[in-house]
Design a protein around this motif. Structure first.
Motif, PDB file in Angstrom:
ATOM      1  N   GLU A  76      22.647  36.305  35.232  1.00 53.98           N
ATOM      2  CA  GLU A  76      21.669  36.295  34.301  1.00 53.98           C
ATOM      3  C   GLU A  76      21.055  35.059  34.096  1.00 53.98           C
ATOM      4  O   GLU A  76      19.791  34.907  33.427  1.00 53.98           O
ATOM      5  N   ARG A  77      21.477  33.901  34.662  1.00 53.58           N
ATOM      6  CA  ARG A  77      20.683  32.607  34.446  1.00 53.58           C
ATOM      7  C   ARG A  77      19.906  32.345  35.697  1.00 53.58           C
ATOM      8  O   ARG A  77      19.198  31.361  35.977  1.00 53.58           O
ATOM      9  N   ASN A  78      19.755  33.266  36.509  1.00 53.10           N
ATOM     10  CA  ASN A  78      18.932  33.524  37.754  1.00 53.10           C
ATOM     11  C   ASN A  78      19.215  32.110  38.710  1.00 53.10           C
ATOM     12  O   ASN A  78      18.231  31.543  39.150  1.00 53.10           O
ATOM     13  N   GLU A  79      20.420  31.792  38.844  1.00 51.81           N
ATOM     14  CA  GLU A  79      20.914  30.656  39.572  1.00 51.81           C
ATOM     15  C   GLU A  79      21.202  31.035  41.203  1.00 51.81           C
ATOM     16  O   GLU A  79      21.445  30.132  41.958  1.00 51.81           O
ATOM     17  N   VAL A  80      21.144  32.151  41.536  1.00 46.37           N
ATOM     18  CA  VAL A  80      21.453  32.697  42.962  1.00 46.37           C
ATOM     19  C   VAL A  80      20.276  33.548  43.394  1.00 46.37           C
ATOM     20  O   VAL A  80      19.752  34.476  42.476  1.00 46.37           O
ATOM     21  N   ASP A  81      19.723  33.226  44.391  1.00 51.30           N
ATOM     22  CA  ASP A  81      18.681  34.169  45.127  1.00 51.30           C
ATOM     23  C   ASP A  81      19.333  35.142  46.091  1.00 51.30           C
ATOM     24  O   ASP A  81      19.055  36.142  46.344  1.00 51.30           O
ATOM     25  N   MET A  82      20.556  34.922  46.566  1.00 51.82           N
ATOM     26  CA  MET A  82      21.105  35.791  47.771  1.00 51.82           C
ATOM     27  C   MET A  82      22.645  35.620  47.477  1.00 51.82           C
ATOM     28  O   MET A  82      23.101  34.783  47.687  1.00 51.82           O
ATOM     29  N   ILE A  86      26.879  41.993  39.177  1.00 59.11           N
ATOM     30  CA  ILE A  86      25.547  41.603  39.539  1.00 59.11           C
ATOM     31  C   ILE A  86      24.766  42.649  38.684  1.00 59.11           C
ATOM     32  O   ILE A  86      23.624  42.385  37.969  1.00 59.11           O
ATOM     33  N   GLU A  87      25.028  43.813  39.172  1.00 60.32           N
ATOM     34  CA  GLU A  87      24.268  44.863  38.581  1.00 60.32           C
ATOM     35  C   GLU A  87      24.141  45.327  37.138  1.00 60.32           C
ATOM     36  O   GLU A  87      23.205  45.713  36.389  1.00 60.32           O
ATOM     37  N   THR A  88      25.300  44.712  36.429  1.00 59.65           N
ATOM     38  CA  THR A  88      25.359  45.058  34.814  1.00 59.65           C
ATOM     39  C   THR A  88      24.843  43.853  34.140  1.00 59.65           C
ATOM     40  O   THR A  88      24.812  44.053  33.007  1.00 59.65           O
ATOM     41  N   ALA A  89      24.518  42.660  34.916  1.00 55.36           N
ATOM     42  CA  ALA A  89      24.248  41.474  34.155  1.00 55.36           C
ATOM     43  C   ALA A  89      22.706  41.573  33.730  1.00 55.36           C
ATOM     44  O   ALA A  89      21.939  42.637  33.968  1.00 55.36           O
ATOM     45  N   LYS A 132      33.152  46.425  45.538  1.00 52.11           N
ATOM     46  CA  LYS A 132      32.547  47.079  44.557  1.00 52.11           C
ATOM     47  C   LYS A 132      32.162  46.253  43.271  1.00 52.11           C
ATOM     48  O   LYS A 132      31.227  46.212  42.605  1.00 52.11           O
ATOM     49  N   PRO A 133      33.414  45.832  42.764  1.00 52.34           N
ATOM     50  CA  PRO A 133      33.464  45.251  41.308  1.00 52.34           C
ATOM     51  C   PRO A 133      32.560  43.993  41.250  1.00 52.34           C
ATOM     52  O   PRO A 133      32.002  43.770  40.204  1.00 52.34           O
ATOM     53  N   PHE A 134      32.332  43.308  42.399  1.00 57.31           N
ATOM     54  CA  PHE A 134      31.431  42.190  42.263  1.00 57.31           C
ATOM     55  C   PHE A 134      29.874  42.725  42.340  1.00 57.31           C
ATOM     56  O   PHE A 134      29.243  41.918  41.679  1.00 57.31           O
ATOM     57  N   VAL A 135      29.588  43.510  43.182  1.00 54.79           N
ATOM     58  CA  VAL A 135      28.466  44.034  43.070  1.00 54.79           C
ATOM     59  C   VAL A 135      28.122  44.714  41.652  1.00 54.79           C
ATOM     60  O   VAL A 135      27.031  44.528  41.029  1.00 54.79           O
ATOM     61  N   GLU A 136      28.938  45.336  40.981  1.00 54.93           N
ATOM     62  CA  GLU A 136      28.755  46.046  39.712  1.00 54.93           C
ATOM     63  C   GLU A 136      28.658  44.842  38.682  1.00 54.93           C
ATOM     64  O   GLU A 136      27.820  45.032  37.661  1.00 54.93           O
TER      65      GLU A 136
END
Length: 881
Positions: A620-626, A643-646, A637-641
């Motif tokens: 949400e704070r846009n602190e990661v590009d990759m 990111i996706e739900t942020a 899967k939970p880690f991807v979710e």
């Protein structure tokens, strides 16, 4: 009348004022050896290891080779020559007069080849001095039908002369630091040609390869005489040219070289040296020429008979000793190149292509189709409504398509496609096709991208060029300045409106790929080249056969690595540390939380144990590009979710190194194997699934033959080092348990079996094993064939498929796992075909931690973030054989 290549194909353009033999002498001097007074002078630093010395010598020789040809040519031919086993590089027949009169030049040229790792089979004759020796012994030379009658006294002198010449050459080579081995007997078996008529003259009926193979295996150049033996041990004299031909029939080399004083075949009408003879196209007309008679006619017939027994990729070169390097390592060549070739065919409609699949395969070389910007089907539909003429050899190694002139093209015809395979370039088919086009069109225009590796070649074919907007407009036969101005205006109108990011997708000529350069407008006249430009041509940077996938992004990017404890994570951290644009922002590992990240020097990083909420906030704070997920299967899967739900714009991208998303059917995930899937798709993807290590090596090894599979399924015997079992203790990474052991596991339905089958679109059988080495995978793969193919055919398919791939190398020999460990690519080789030619065994090696995981991940990161694909990745894969 002789056809295109004899009349007008010229491979004799001078590349440099420095002669090849002078460069060869410089190379041997640079290697630490002096030719003065025949003394052997050691390198000053005698304590340096032989490996370092060999590497330094090879580098020096390659630099000197660049003086007689472009870097692209040298790299291309070296890669071509080393793609076969060492004994299949070349057979060189040396006339005895050359040893007598040009010993230093000959030895220097052979030293040149030796120091770049090439091992020609050298066979020599006795030369004209044999008659002087015979007369000195009181023996009058006698001939019958052009064959020397060899009685016992004559044989005594002939044998002595052979041994002296052989020793002279071997000694000179050894003085130059070249390991050479004299082989004066035991190779050729023979029977009497006609004992009553010719006495001790033989007809070769067998070749023993063992002495030659043993010499090369020991790292020594084999130096042979053309003496043969009967089963009882009687020595017989045989013709050296015939002996060279018999060697070629057995070893099937890429090159058969005849060194002579003339340096080629001379056209009796013009007095000029013939550059290329394509026998299938020109033999009949050539035999009708008034000047082709006696020895010349016999020589051409003998060469044709020889080449009819060899693969089409083999060729014969007749050259002067001074031009050996130029002939072997440049497109222009130096002597007369003779090959079978193919007849050139022209067609004016799609219906005239009797084998549509060949046309489709040729079109698949088009960069526009490779990149996914267009398709074969759409281009064929375009041709159906166009007036065109196509040119090609029978197997379409080169395809040219010319569209007729229209007012929209300035009333000048357009070369719309010029698609050449690697074999097409190396065997000069491209020259023949272009010459045929030029015969039919008095004027022509075409456009290439600016960084095309063959820009110099196209410039040589043109009368003028105009360079702007990352593309080059070429033309010939357009004399009127107003017409030239109109061509340039049309070119400007088309390309000035094209954004740089879209230029690669344009198809004005869509012939090639290339790189930006300054504006240049030049024309040629009979007085030379007139240039209207603000800067000089700068094609040297493009002289490479590797793709220049330059990036558009020069900004720093932040990478968060989730699961950094494992081997793959550690390798990726090391590579990011050397990357000019990537920076680690977070590394997450539950076991290492709170510890300092060792080996990373760009900043002090402390391991954290990121929870789902932490990841959500960072996104949400846009602190990661990759985001890079280096987690076990089933955990991602939970880690991807998270990111996706942020909340927020979701500007970041994700790469998963596990198998969790390799079988995605939603279209959200892109499979990231750049060499086999669309690079464009990877660059535009937000979520990328990194392929498995076993799966990457196997796909690279099988993919080129997928259209040829039949009668069963490919069977993969895979063996990995124990690092592939991860860091969690198990029998598969227990060093004691693995000692003197090989562990088979998951012998059916392994997840990589499914992955390989899905991605290739064909079922495979995969049997994995773990061995006692740490890292590296070896695949031995049996592939059933639906049609007969030779080993050479198959190797050519692989070379053409991977010729532009920096991280894939094709070898003539089976690669070894010890050579790939710690290297960043894949080596494919072996190509052993059974006697029925319905099964081939292919061997592939890959480092499971690098190209099998971390290196491939970095390729995908570079593509996804807009950097050059190979940024931060060493080009360190070298092939054996």
């Amino acid at each position: 009348m002789l056809r295109c290549s004899i009349n007008s194909t010229k491979r004799l353009a001078a590349r440099t004022s420095t002669g090849a033999s002078q460069l060869a002498v410089k190379a041997t001097a640079a290697a630490g050896f002096s030719s003065q007074s025949g003394r052997h002078v050691q390198l000053k630093n005698a304590s340096a290891s032989s490996t370092i010395r060999q590497y330094s010598t090879r580098s020096t020789v390659i630099q000197l080779l660049n003086n007689i040809g472009s870097k692209r040519e040298v790299e291309q031919y070296l890669k071509y020559f080393t793609s076969v086993s060492s004994q299949q590089f070349a057979v060189i027949k040396v006339g005895g007069a050359i040893i007598t009169q040009h010993l230093d030049e000959l030895a220097s040229c052979l030293a040149f080849l030796y120091h770049v790792g090439l091992y020609p089979i050298v066979l020599h004759g006795t030369g004209p001095q044999i008659n002087e020796l015979l007369e000195a012994e009181g023996v009058e030379p006698q001939y019958e039908d052009g064959i020397r009658i060899t009685d016992e006294k004559t044989m005594t002198v002939v044998r002595k002369c052979f041994l002296e010449q052989n020793l002279k050459l071997v000694t000179r080579l050894e003085e130059m630091g070249v390991h050479a081995r004299p082989i004066t007997a035991g190779v050729f078996s023979a029977s009497y040609l006609d004992q009553d008529k010719y006495k001790l003259v033989g007809k070769i009926n067998g070749v023993n390869k063992s002495p030659i193979e043993a010499s090369i295996q020991a790292g020594a150049l084999p130096i042979l005489t053309s003496l043969a033996e009967t089963p009882s041990g009687q020595i017989l004299n045989v013709n050296a040219d015939v002996a060279a031909g018999e060697l070629a029939r057995v070893f099937e080399p890429l090159k058969i070289v005849y060194l002579n004083e003339k340096g080629g075949i001379i056209n009796g009408n013009t007095g000029e040296k013939i550059s290329v003879i394509n026998l299938d196209e020109e033999f009949e007309d050539l035999m009708k020429e008034s000047w082709v008679k006696y020895g010349t006619k016999l020589k051409i017939k003998e060469i044709r008979d020889l080449l009819m027994h060899l693969p089409r990729s083999s060729s014969v070169a007749i050259i002067n000793v001074d031009d050996l390097q130029k002939e072997l390592f440049t497109d222009s060549g130096a002597g007369t190149l003779i090959r079978r070739g193919y007849r050139l065919l022209t067609r004016n409609s799609l219906a005239e292509f009797s084998e549509p699949e060949l046309l489709r395969r040729a079109l698949q070389r088009d960069p526009q189709i490779v990149s996914g910007n267009t398709s074969v089907a759409s281009y064929l539909r375009e041709l159906e409504t166009s007036t065109f003429k196509s040119y090609g050899d029978e197997p379409l190694e080169v395809l040219a398509i010319v569209k007729d002139a229209t007012p929209a093209t300035g009333n000048v015809a357009v070369l719309d496609k010029f698609l050449a395979s690697k074999a097409g370039w190396l065997n000069n088919v491209s020259d023949n096709i272009f010459t045929a086009v030029k015969k039919d069109y008095s004027s022509l225009q075409w456009v290439v991208r600016e960084d095309d590796a063959n820009a110099n070649w196209y410039f040589a074919k043109a009368d003028g060029s105009y360079n702007k907007h990352g593309h080059i407009l070429y033309w010939f036969g357009v004399e009127d300045p107003k017409a030239v101005t109109e061509l340039i205006a049309n070119f400007e109108a088309k390309y000035s409106k094209v954004p740089k990011t879209a230029q690669a997708t344009e198809d004005f000529s869509s012939v090639f790929q290339v790189k930006q350069q300054t504006r240049t407008f030049s024309t040629k006249s009979k007085f030379g080249v007139r240039s209207f430009s603000t800067s000089a041509r700068a094609f040297d940077a493009a002289n490479t056969n590797l793709p220049r996938r330059e990036g558009t992004n020069s900004q720093k990017s932040r990478v968060a690595l989730i699961g950094a404890r494992g081997y793959t994570g550690q390798n990726l951290i090391s590579m990011i540390n050397e990357h000019p644009y990537l920076e680690l922002s977070h590394v997450s590992s539950r076991e290492l939380e709170g510890q300092r990240l060792e080996g990373y020097t760009k900043a002090e990083i402390i391991y954290s144990n990121l929870q789902f909420e932490d990841i959500k906030k960072l996104e949400e704070r846009n602190e990661v590009d990759m985001w890079v997920m280096a987690l076990p299967n089933g955990v991602c899967k939970p880690f991807v979710e998270a990111i996706e739900t942020a909340n927020g714009a979701k500007k970041s991208k994700i790469i998963d190194l596990s198998a969790d998303y390799r079988f995605d059917t939603t279209g959200e995930w892109t499979y990231g194997l750049p060499e086999l899937t669309s690079r464009e798709a990877i660059s535009q993807a937000r979520k990328i699934s990194n392929p498995g290590c076993y799966a990457t090596g196997a796909q690279v090894a099988i993919k080129p033959l997928v259209p040829y599979i039949g009668g069963g399924v490919p069977s993969i015997f895979g063996v990995s080092g124990y690092s592939g079992a991860g860091t969690k203790p198990s029998p598969k990474n227990d060093i004691k348990f693995l000692s003197n052991n090989l562990i088979p596991y998951s012998l059916t339905d392994h997840i990589h079996e499914r992955e390989i089958s899905v991605q290739l679109g064909t079922e495979v059988a995969f049997s994995p094993h773990v061995a006692q080495w740490f890292q590296g995978i070896s695949h031995t793969i049996n592939i059933p064939l639906k049609e007969p193919l030779t080993s050479r055919d198959i190797r050519n398919i692989y070379q053409e498929t991977y010729q532009d791939e920096q991280l894939i190398q094709v070898s003539g020999e089976a690669p070894l796992v010890k050579d790939i460990s710690g290297k960043h690519g894949v080596v494919v080789g072996g190509f052993a075909v059974n006697s029925k030619q319905n099964r081939v065994v292919v061997v592939a090696t890959i480092d499971n931690l690098l190209k099998g995981a971390a290196t491939q991940c970095l390729q995908n990161i570079n593509l996804a973030l807009g950097y050059g694909e190979y940024e931060g990745i060493p080009d360190d894969v070298e092939i054996r054989g």
